[in-house]
Design a protein around this motif. Structure first.
Motif, PDB file in Angstrom:
ATOM      1  N   ALA A   1      28.382  61.635 -85.118  1.00 20.62           N
ATOM      2  CA  ALA A   1      28.114  62.106 -83.523  1.00 20.62           C
ATOM      3  C   ALA A   1      27.005  61.413 -83.191  1.00 20.62           C
ATOM      4  CB  ALA A   1      27.161  63.062 -84.403  1.00 20.62           C
ATOM      5  N   VAL A   2      28.124  61.453 -81.774  1.00 22.27           N
ATOM      6  CA  VAL A   2      27.113  60.366 -79.814  1.00 22.27           C
ATOM      7  C   VAL A   2      26.209  61.893 -79.587  1.00 22.27           C
ATOM      8  CG1 VAL A   2      28.088  58.839 -80.825  1.00 22.27           C
ATOM      9  CG2 VAL A   2      29.536  60.221 -79.323  1.00 22.27           C
ATOM     10  N   LEU A   3      25.559  61.115 -78.402  1.00 22.29           N
ATOM     11  CA  LEU A   3      25.280  62.895 -77.571  1.00 22.29           C
ATOM     12  C   LEU A   3      26.506  63.594 -76.668  1.00 22.29           C
ATOM     13  CD1 LEU A   3      22.401  60.759 -75.546  1.00 22.29           C
ATOM     14  CD2 LEU A   3      21.926  63.097 -77.488  1.00 22.29           C
ATOM     15  N   GLU A   4      27.345  63.019 -75.966  1.00 23.65           N
ATOM     16  CA  GLU A   4      28.285  63.214 -75.135  1.00 23.65           C
ATOM     17  C   GLU A   4      30.052  64.305 -76.461  1.00 23.65           C
ATOM     18  OE1 GLU A   4      28.156  60.394 -75.835  1.00 23.65           O
ATOM     19  OE2 GLU A   4      27.684  60.045 -73.096  1.00 23.65           O
ATOM     20  N   GLY A   5      29.979  63.473 -78.175  1.00 19.58           N
ATOM     21  CA  GLY A   5      31.015  63.733 -78.504  1.00 19.58           C
ATOM     22  C   GLY A   5      31.086  63.759 -80.374  1.00 19.58           C
TER      23      GLY A   5
ATOM     24  N   THR B   1      28.897  70.495 -73.222  1.00 17.89           N
ATOM     25  CA  THR B   1      27.762  69.915 -72.732  1.00 17.89           C
ATOM     26  C   THR B   1      28.357  69.312 -71.083  1.00 17.89           C
ATOM     27  OG1 THR B   1      29.230  67.879 -73.623  1.00 17.89           O
ATOM     28  CG2 THR B   1      27.693  68.928 -75.022  1.00 17.89           C
ATOM     29  N   ARG B   2      26.928  68.297 -70.450  1.00 20.73           N
ATOM     30  CA  ARG B   2      27.601  68.309 -69.309  1.00 20.73           C
ATOM     31  C   ARG B   2      28.407  67.215 -68.649  1.00 20.73           C
ATOM     32  NH1 ARG B   2      22.474  65.237 -66.099  1.00 20.73           N
ATOM     33  NH2 ARG B   2      23.033  64.043 -67.639  1.00 20.73           N
ATOM     34  N   SER B   3      28.629  66.109 -69.763  1.00 13.52           N
ATOM     35  CA  SER B   3      29.897  65.762 -69.421  1.00 13.52           C
ATOM     36  C   SER B   3      31.026  66.348 -70.310  1.00 13.52           C
ATOM     37  CB  SER B   3      29.450  63.955 -70.716  1.00 13.52           C
ATOM     38  OG  SER B   3      29.456  64.489 -72.178  1.00 13.52           O
ATOM     39  N   GLY B   4      31.412  66.834 -71.464  1.00 12.58           N
ATOM     40  CA  GLY B   4      32.264  67.847 -71.528  1.00 12.58           C
ATOM     41  C   GLY B   4      32.661  68.326 -70.794  1.00 12.58           C
ATOM     42  N   GLY B   5      32.301  69.374 -69.314  1.00 11.82           N
ATOM     43  CA  GLY B   5      32.079  70.259 -68.497  1.00 11.82           C
ATOM     44  C   GLY B   5      32.860  69.128 -67.546  1.00 11.82           C
ATOM     45  N   ASN B   6      32.284  68.073 -66.717  1.00 12.91           N
ATOM     46  CA  ASN B   6      32.943  66.985 -66.264  1.00 12.91           C
ATOM     47  C   ASN B   6      33.741  66.182 -66.538  1.00 12.91           C
ATOM     48  OD1 ASN B   6      31.262  68.440 -64.212  1.00 12.91           O
ATOM     49  ND2 ASN B   6      29.171  66.653 -64.684  1.00 12.91           N
ATOM     50  N   ALA B   7      34.986  66.201 -67.806  1.00 13.32           N
ATOM     51  CA  ALA B   7      35.784  65.707 -68.081  1.00 13.32           C
ATOM     52  C   ALA B   7      36.839  64.936 -66.956  1.00 13.32           C
ATOM     53  CB  ALA B   7      35.642  65.850 -70.267  1.00 13.32           C
ATOM     54  N   ASP B   8      37.551  64.133 -67.441  1.00 14.57           N
ATOM     55  CA  ASP B   8      38.558  63.697 -66.902  1.00 14.57           C
ATOM     56  C   ASP B   8      39.655  65.101 -67.356  1.00 14.57           C
ATOM     57  OD1 ASP B   8      37.031  63.064 -65.115  1.00 14.57           O
ATOM     58  OD2 ASP B   8      38.149  60.816 -65.857  1.00 14.57           O
ATOM     59  N   ASP B   9      40.899  64.347 -67.023  1.00 12.60           N
ATOM     60  CA  ASP B   9      41.860  65.518 -67.572  1.00 12.60           C
ATOM     61  C   ASP B   9      42.228  64.623 -68.518  1.00 12.60           C
ATOM     62  OD1 ASP B   9      42.228  67.723 -66.497  1.00 12.60           O
ATOM     63  OD2 ASP B   9      43.391  66.854 -64.352  1.00 12.60           O
TER      64      ASP B   9
ATOM     65  N   GLU C   1      40.812  62.341 -71.003  1.00 12.14           N
ATOM     66  CA  GLU C   1      39.741  62.780 -72.305  1.00 12.14           C
ATOM     67  C   GLU C   1      40.080  63.704 -73.100  1.00 12.14           C
ATOM     68  OE1 GLU C   1      35.547  61.400 -70.888  1.00 12.14           O
ATOM     69  OE2 GLU C   1      35.822  62.677 -69.588  1.00 12.14           O
ATOM     70  N   LEU C   2      39.922  63.551 -74.202  1.00  3.10           N
ATOM     71  CA  LEU C   2      39.665  64.815 -75.047  1.00  3.10           C
ATOM     72  C   LEU C   2      38.253  65.317 -75.250  1.00  3.10           C
ATOM     73  CD1 LEU C   2      41.696  61.849 -77.571  1.00  3.10           C
ATOM     74  CD2 LEU C   2      42.704  64.166 -76.090  1.00  3.10           C
ATOM     75  N   ARG C   3      38.617  66.290 -75.701  1.00  4.20           N
ATOM     76  CA  ARG C   3      38.058  67.399 -76.440  1.00  4.20           C
ATOM     77  C   ARG C   3      38.114  68.262 -77.334  1.00  4.20           C
ATOM     78  NH1 ARG C   3      38.935  71.018 -70.168  1.00  4.20           N
ATOM     79  NH2 ARG C   3      37.648  69.050 -68.989  1.00  4.20           N
ATOM     80  N   LEU C   4      36.974  68.578 -78.188  1.00  5.84           N
ATOM     81  CA  LEU C   4      36.559  68.909 -79.144  1.00  5.84           C
ATOM     82  C   LEU C   4      36.870  70.716 -78.923  1.00  5.84           C
ATOM     83  CD1 LEU C   4      34.494  66.719 -79.918  1.00  5.84           C
ATOM     84  CD2 LEU C   4      34.322  68.105 -81.947  1.00  5.84           C
ATOM     85  N   GLU C   5      37.980  71.513 -79.701  1.00  9.85           N
ATOM     86  CA  GLU C   5      38.113  72.925 -79.747  1.00  9.85           C
ATOM     87  C   GLU C   5      37.853  73.389 -80.614  1.00  9.85           C
ATOM     88  OE1 GLU C   5      39.097  74.108 -76.688  1.00  9.85           O
ATOM     89  OE2 GLU C   5      40.100  72.455 -75.727  1.00  9.85           O
ATOM     90  N   ASP C   6      36.304  74.084 -80.348  1.00  6.30           N
ATOM     91  CA  ASP C   6      35.656  75.064 -81.826  1.00  6.30           C
ATOM     92  C   ASP C   6      35.333  73.895 -82.939  1.00  6.30           C
ATOM     93  OD1 ASP C   6      35.907  77.487 -80.321  1.00  6.30           O
ATOM     94  OD2 ASP C   6      38.245  77.596 -81.045  1.00  6.30           O
ATOM     95  N   ASP C   7      35.366  72.578 -82.110  1.00  6.65           N
ATOM     96  CA  ASP C   7      34.646  72.110 -83.400  1.00  6.65           C
ATOM     97  C   ASP C   7      35.733  71.309 -83.905  1.00  6.65           C
ATOM     98  OD1 ASP C   7      31.881  71.664 -82.348  1.00  6.65           O
ATOM     99  OD2 ASP C   7      31.467  73.498 -83.782  1.00  6.65           O
TER     100      ASP C   7
ATOM    101  N   VAL D   1      46.348  60.740 -80.678  1.00 11.31           N
ATOM    102  CA  VAL D   1      46.002  59.355 -80.652  1.00 11.31           C
ATOM    103  C   VAL D   1      46.725  58.515 -81.753  1.00 11.31           C
ATOM    104  CG1 VAL D   1      43.466  58.068 -81.562  1.00 11.31           C
ATOM    105  CG2 VAL D   1      42.986  60.816 -80.427  1.00 11.31           C
ATOM    106  N   LEU D   2      46.920  59.376 -82.572  1.00 11.68           N
ATOM    107  CA  LEU D   2      47.660  58.392 -83.363  1.00 11.68           C
ATOM    108  C   LEU D   2      49.137  58.339 -82.963  1.00 11.68           C
ATOM    109  CD1 LEU D   2      47.102  60.809 -86.403  1.00 11.68           C
ATOM    110  CD2 LEU D   2      46.020  58.774 -86.173  1.00 11.68           C
TER     111      LEU D   2
END
Length: 197
Positions: A48-52, A91-99, A101-107, A114-115
């Motif tokens: 776990a890091v600040l952004e994700g 989060t602020r970084s997630g809201g401004n994430a580029d297309d 970038e990968l996001r968590l969905e419901d944790d 990636v694989l």
């Protein structure tokens, strides 16, 4: 999907996991790939890091394909390393994430993209059964590894094939300046010792 709720979004918390997941379809390149449904062994570390959540891992995948030179079947095992940050969408970084970038969905984390990147980019486009594979004979198609280095064919250049039948009908022509009846220029006339010009 990979559940990250055990990390409870606390920066610095981490967890290791070992998983076995089935390979998706079309998981390979033209001549080699992972058979659909084959077991992919994952050795993962989630941090776990600040952004994700930072995911670091190794995927051990079984490969099947054919040699690019002799077309023999190939089976092997392959390790692909990867590291990817999945950002929290709220989060602020997630809201401004580029297309891209990968996001968590419901944790939850979807590891398939990636694989795919880690495995497919590392696969050889021209796999070989062995590094010194001699391939196939271009004339008869036999495996050169089976017949040895002395295997060859007497083949004429097809561009000269139409002329092969004419060779027996024509007498050879002596080269110019050869042993004919004419004397070469600049010879000496032995009767008076003068040189002809």
């Amino acid at each position: 999907m990979l559940d990250t709720r055990a990390l409870s979004r606390q920066p610095g918390s981490s967890k290791s996991k070992r998983l076995s997941v089935p390979a998706p379809e079309d998981f390979g390149v033209e001549m080699v790939g992972v058979p659909e449904g084959a077991a992919i062994e994952l050795d993962l570390r989630l941090e776990a890091v600040l952004e994700g959540v930072l995911v670091t891992g190794t995927a051990t995948v079984p490969l099947e394909g054919e040699c690019a030179r002799c077309l023999d079947p190939i089976t092997s095992e392959f390790d692909a390393d990867f590291q990817e940050l999945f950002v929290y969408p709220d989060t602020r970084s997630g809201g401004n994430a580029d297309d891209d970038e990968l996001r968590l969905e419901d944790d939850l984390i979807d590891l398939e993209p990636v694989l795919r990147d880690a495995v497919l980019l590392a696969l050889p486009l021209s796999p070989l059964c062995r590094d010194d594979c001699p391939g196939l004979c271009p004339d008869c198609g036999v495996r050169l590894a089976d017949v040895g280095p002395d295997h060859h064919h007497e083949t004429a250049d097809p561009r000269w094939a139409a002329l092969q039948g004419l060779a027996g009908d024509v007498a050879p022509v002596p080269p110019a300046g050869g042993s004919g009846d004419t004397e070469p220029r600049g010879s000496i006339d032995r009767r008076d010792g003068k040189q002809e010009g």
